[in-house]
Write an enzyme that holds these catalytic residues in place. Structure first.
Site, PDB file in Angstrom:
ATOM      1  N   ASP A 163       0.840  -1.201   0.000  1.00  0.00           N
ATOM      2  CA  ASP A 163       0.000   0.000   0.000  1.00  0.00           C
ATOM      3  C   ASP A 163       0.877   1.254   0.000  1.00  0.00           C
ATOM      4  O   ASP A 163       0.598   2.234  -0.686  1.00  0.00           O
ATOM      5  CB  ASP A 163      -0.920  -0.012   1.222  1.00  0.00           C
ATOM      6  CG  ASP A 163      -1.631  -1.353   1.345  1.00  0.00           C
ATOM      7  OD1 ASP A 163      -2.293  -1.744   0.388  1.00  0.00           O
ATOM      8  OD2 ASP A 163      -1.467  -2.035   2.388  1.00  0.00           O
ATOM      9  N   HIS A 191      -4.827  -3.361   6.605  1.00  0.00           N
ATOM     10  CA  HIS A 191      -4.600  -3.596   5.169  1.00  0.00           C
ATOM     11  C   HIS A 191      -5.957  -3.972   4.569  1.00  0.00           C
ATOM     12  O   HIS A 191      -6.297  -5.143   4.433  1.00  0.00           O
ATOM     13  CB  HIS A 191      -3.578  -4.710   4.951  1.00  0.00           C
ATOM     14  CG  HIS A 191      -3.529  -5.149   3.508  1.00  0.00           C
ATOM     15  ND1 HIS A 191      -3.083  -4.337   2.505  1.00  0.00           N
ATOM     16  CD2 HIS A 191      -3.926  -6.291   2.902  1.00  0.00           C
ATOM     17  CE1 HIS A 191      -3.194  -4.966   1.340  1.00  0.00           C
ATOM     18  NE2 HIS A 191      -3.704  -6.155   1.554  1.00  0.00           N
TER      19      HIS A 191
HETATM   20  P1  NAX Z   1      -2.385 -18.022  -4.491  1.00  0.00           P
HETATM   21  O1  NAX Z   1      -3.774 -18.555  -4.342  1.00  0.00           O
HETATM   22  O2  NAX Z   1      -1.757 -17.968  -5.843  1.00  0.00           O
HETATM   23  O3  NAX Z   1      -1.393 -18.834  -3.538  1.00  0.00           O
HETATM   24  C1  NAX Z   1      -1.696 -19.087  -2.212  1.00  0.00           C
HETATM   25  C2  NAX Z   1      -1.059 -20.405  -1.878  1.00  0.00           C
HETATM   26  O4  NAX Z   1      -1.194 -20.601  -0.474  1.00  0.00           O
HETATM   27  C3  NAX Z   1      -1.700 -21.593  -2.577  1.00  0.00           C
HETATM   28  O5  NAX Z   1      -0.708 -22.303  -3.317  1.00  0.00           O
HETATM   29  C4  NAX Z   1      -2.248 -22.429  -1.407  1.00  0.00           C
HETATM   30  O6  NAX Z   1      -2.156 -23.826  -1.666  1.00  0.00           O
HETATM   31  C5  NAX Z   1      -1.346 -21.994  -0.278  1.00  0.00           C
HETATM   32  N1  NAX Z   1      -1.877 -22.222   1.060  1.00  0.00           N
HETATM   33  C6  NAX Z   1      -3.146 -22.103   1.498  1.00  0.00           C
HETATM   34  N2  NAX Z   1      -3.227 -22.448   2.794  1.00  0.00           N
HETATM   35  C7  NAX Z   1      -1.995 -22.768   3.193  1.00  0.00           C
HETATM   36  C8  NAX Z   1      -1.433 -23.225   4.405  1.00  0.00           C
HETATM   37  N3  NAX Z   1      -2.185 -23.418   5.485  1.00  0.00           N
HETATM   38  N4  NAX Z   1      -0.110 -23.462   4.474  1.00  0.00           N
HETATM   39  C9  NAX Z   1       0.659 -23.296   3.390  1.00  0.00           C
HETATM   40  N5  NAX Z   1       0.192 -22.897   2.190  1.00  0.00           N
HETATM   41  C10 NAX Z   1      -1.118 -22.633   2.097  1.00  0.00           C
HETATM   42  O7  NAX Z   1      -2.430 -16.568  -3.817  1.00  0.00           O
HETATM   43  P2  NAX Z   1      -1.388 -15.376  -3.929  1.00  0.00           P
HETATM   44  O8  NAX Z   1      -1.767 -14.508  -5.061  1.00  0.00           O
HETATM   45  O9  NAX Z   1      -0.008 -15.906  -3.863  1.00  0.00           O
HETATM   46  O10 NAX Z   1      -1.766 -14.549  -2.594  1.00  0.00           O
HETATM   47  C11 NAX Z   1      -1.523 -15.082  -1.322  1.00  0.00           C
HETATM   48  C12 NAX Z   1      -2.178 -14.236  -0.245  1.00  0.00           C
HETATM   49  O11 NAX Z   1      -1.673 -12.905  -0.273  1.00  0.00           O
HETATM   50  C13 NAX Z   1      -3.696 -14.102  -0.370  1.00  0.00           C
HETATM   51  O12 NAX Z   1      -4.281 -14.251   0.909  1.00  0.00           O
HETATM   52  C14 NAX Z   1      -3.878 -12.656  -0.807  1.00  0.00           C
HETATM   53  O13 NAX Z   1      -5.125 -12.132  -0.432  1.00  0.00           O
HETATM   54  C15 NAX Z   1      -2.738 -12.008  -0.072  1.00  0.00           C
HETATM   55  N6  NAX Z   1      -2.324 -10.682  -0.529  1.00  0.00           N
HETATM   56  C16 NAX Z   1      -1.907  -9.803   0.418  1.00  0.00           C
HETATM   57  C17 NAX Z   1      -1.429  -8.553   0.095  1.00  0.00           C
HETATM   58  C18 NAX Z   1      -0.944  -7.599   1.142  1.00  0.00           C
HETATM   59  O14 NAX Z   1      -0.567  -6.490   0.772  1.00  0.00           O
HETATM   60  N7  NAX Z   1      -0.933  -7.947   2.436  1.00  0.00           N
HETATM   61  C19 NAX Z   1      -1.400  -8.100  -1.324  1.00  0.00           C
HETATM   62  C20 NAX Z   1      -1.425  -9.226  -2.305  1.00  0.00           C
HETATM   63  C21 NAX Z   1      -2.336 -10.365  -1.946  1.00  0.00           C
HETATM   64  O15 NAX Z   1      -3.655 -10.001  -2.273  1.00  0.00           O
END
Ligand code: NAX
Length: 331
Positions: A163, A191
């Site tokens: 952000d 966030h």
């Molecule tokens: P993806 O869906 O591409 O990847 C997430 C991965 O996490 C998947 O491969 C899934 O199998 C894995 N996963 C789920 N539960 C798990 C667990 N208990 N242990 C280990 N792995 C696990 O998502 P991606 O685009 O990489 O985003 C990941 C996260 O970042 C999401 O929650 C998203 O909302 C968050 N974000 C946060 C941001 C921030 O600024 N704080 C910005 C970007 C993003 O939106």
């Protein structure tokens, strides 16, 4: 900096992971340090990490130490210095037969994950480990993890650097300058779309951005809402959430924590509130932070908030308090 460091990344097979992980070992983020990677995924996906590990081996990174991949978080946590908790269940997917659409459902499901991960970090992670939660809802996930870890020598943060970087980019375009000229770009609060990007304490050439941009209409109707809604705008444009910019922001947070902050700047992340700026204790709130020369991460406490800033911060704090209420059984 240690000669060798162990870094755990969850969600390692996801979009952000693919952009983030190679850059942890490129010699920039941790400097000339050997980086041992421990990559974590859910059982259904963990085998895909073999492919990522092969690519990392094939990429000629002199700072790469060992690569482990596992679905056993406690095993991964053992002796780790840094935890980048990216993995979480996104909104919109079907989980245990139910489509997850409400933020409250998301809070409960991901909250449960962070209880277990937090316990393991507290028990097996290094003393002085740093934990950056990226997976949403990041602030409240971090609150749950921190509570479960119950280890006061470890530092828990939730990521607001993306952000802050988005806000710097918008201000730099408006002021026709380079992004690096915008200093003290603080994100207060959650966030989420209630976050407050603080244009009054942000500086260019040591002057408040508020004094440099006379067009107050642009601030209220363009800058603040567009920073708050930038994540959605990227999803609408790209059909997927921010990934490479989120990875860069996670790396920027690590670099900010590993290096002393210069006196004309600060960095943004959410940390546990101890009552600073009259934010209630016991929530993870975005604050202006600095890393001291001895490596402590501290809230910068001498900034002023205008009435306008205060009321915007209060809105975000209220949201954090209601999120905390929604997960009180996990705290
Ligand atoms: P993806 O869906 O591409 O990847 C997430 C991965 O996490 C998947 O491969 C899934 O199998 C894995 N996963 C789920 N539960 C798990 C667990 N208990 N242990 C280990 N792995 C696990 O998502 P991606 O685009 O990489 O985003 C990941 C996260 O970042 C999401 O929650 C998203 O909302 C968050 N974000 C946060 C941001 C921030 O600024 N704080 C910005 C970007 C993003 O939106």
């Amino acid at each position: 900096m240690k000669n060798e460091i162990k870094v755990v990344v969850t969600g390692a097979a996801g979009q952000i992971g693919y952009s983030l992980i190679p850059r942890l070992i490129d010699g920039n983020t941790f400097g000339d340090t050997t980086v041992n990677l421990s990559l974590v995924e859910i059982p259904q996906v963990v085998s895909k990490l073999e492919g990522l590990a092969m690519e990392l081996d094939d990429s000629y990174f002199p700072n790469l130490g060992t690569i482990d991949y596992t679905d056993n978080f406690s095993e991964a946590a053992d002796g780790a210095d840094w935890f980048l908790l990216v993995g979480s269940i996104p909104r919109g997917i079907v989980y245990n037969g139910k489509k997850i659409e409400e933020r409250s459902d998301l809070l409960q499901i991901n909250g449960g994950i962070f209880v277990d991960q937090g316990k393991a970090i507290g028990e097996f992670g290094n003393e002085n480990a740093k934990i950056l939660v990226v997976g949403n809802p990041a602030n409240t996930n971090a609150l749950i993890g921190r509570k479960a870890a119950n280890n006061s020598s470890q530092t828990w943060m939730a990521m607001t650097m993306l952000d802050s970087n988005r806000a710097k980019s918008m201000l730099a375009k408006k002021l026709s300058c380079n992004v690096s000229e915008i200093k003290k770009m603080i994100i207060w609060g959650n966030h989420s779309p209630t976050m407050y990007p603080d244009f009054e304490n942000a500086l260019k050439d040591n002057q408040s951005v508020a004094n440099l941009i006379e067009d107050t209409n642009w601030i209220d109707s363009h800058f603040i809402p567009n920073v708050q809604q930038r994540g959605k705008a990227v999803i609408d444009a790209r059909g997927a959430s921010s990934a490479t910019s989120a990875a860069k922001a996670a790396l920027d947070t690590v670099i900010a924590c590993e290096n002393a902050t210069s006196s004309d700047d600060c960095f943004s992340a959410a940390v546990y509130s101890d009552g600073a700026y009259d934010v209630p204790e016991g929530i993870m709130c975005g604050f202006p932070l600095m890393t001291t020369p001895s490596g402590e991460i501290e809230i910068i406490r001498d900034l002023t908030l205008s009435d306008n800033a205060r009321s915007r911060l209060n809105l975000s704090v209220d949201e954090l308090l209601s999120e905390r209420e929604a997960v009180k059984d996990l705290l």
